[in-house]
Design a protein around this motif. Sequence first.
Motif: not given
Length: 282
Positions: A243-244, A133, A215-217, A110, A114, A130
Motif C-alpha cells: 500500500w505504501a 489496511h 488505499r495506496r500512497t 492514513w 492516501t 490504516s
Amino acid sequence: MPPSRSTTTSRDGTRIAVYDYGNPDAPTLICVHGYPDNASLWEPVAERLATDVHVITYDVRGAGESDHPSRTSAYALDRLQEDFEAVLDHASPDEPVHVLAHDWGSIQSWQFVTDEHPRIASFVSISGPSLDHAGYFLRRANRAALTQLLHSWYIFYFHLPWLPELAWRRGWAHRVFNRLEQQDATEQRSIGDYVNGMKLYRANVVPRLIRPAQRRTDVPVLAVSPDADPFVTTALQTDIARWAPNLTVTVVRGGHWMPRNDPGLVADLVRKHTREVAGFGA
C-alpha cells in the motif's frame, strides 16, 4: 515558549483548536494526536522540533478545546479528514506539509495520506495502522492476525453500550489502561477526551474492517513500532509495503505512548525522516 492558540472551522461547522509553535518560515509539521489524548501530548516533542520546523498541533474533534459533536456519525473518517484539511488551509495553504501522528491520529492520517491529492510531503506514523489496511491484514486469518485480534480486545469493549462510559467516569478504566502502560495516562486529559473519543471506534472500525478500500500512497512513510506496544502489533503496523511502497520501518524499544514517554526519540526520528525525504532538519 507556549504555543499561540487559534481556531479554524471544519466543513460541518465544527470548531477546531489549533496550536502554533512559531517559526513560520520553516517547513510545516502538523502533529495529530490519538485517543484519549489531546494536543498537549505533543508539547515535549514540539519543543524539541520548533527550531527545525513550523510545528502545528490541534485538538481532534471531541478532545481538548475543539468542539465536541454529540452524534457518533460526526466522528467518521471523512469528517476527520475535513478537520485536517481545515487545519492545513489555516496553517499552510500554499505548501505541502509533513505529518507526525500517533495512535488514532495515525489511523485518521492514513485517510489523508492516501487521498488522491494528499498535500503531504512525508508521514511519520507511530502505533496507528490504516483501518483499511487492517481489514485486509485480518482477512489472512493467520497467526499474526489472531495475535492482533487478541491485542485489540479493548475495541470490542468500546462498542458495548453505556458500560465503557461508566467505567471512565468512575475511574475503573483508568486503572486498567494505566497498568498496561505503567504510567499516569490521565495527565492533561478531561473526561470528555475519554468519553467522546470512543465514538471514533464506533463510527469507523466495523465498517472499514468489513469493507476495506485499497488505499495506496506514494508519500514517503516512516512506520514506527514500539516493541512493547500492548495494543498494536508490529506486523499490523509495518506489513504495508503493497500500500505504501515508499516505506521505511523502524522498530524501537518502548510502549504505546512514545510521544509522552520518549519525546526525544520521536523528535530524532522525525528529523532523520524529513532530512532524508526533504533535505531539512540537518
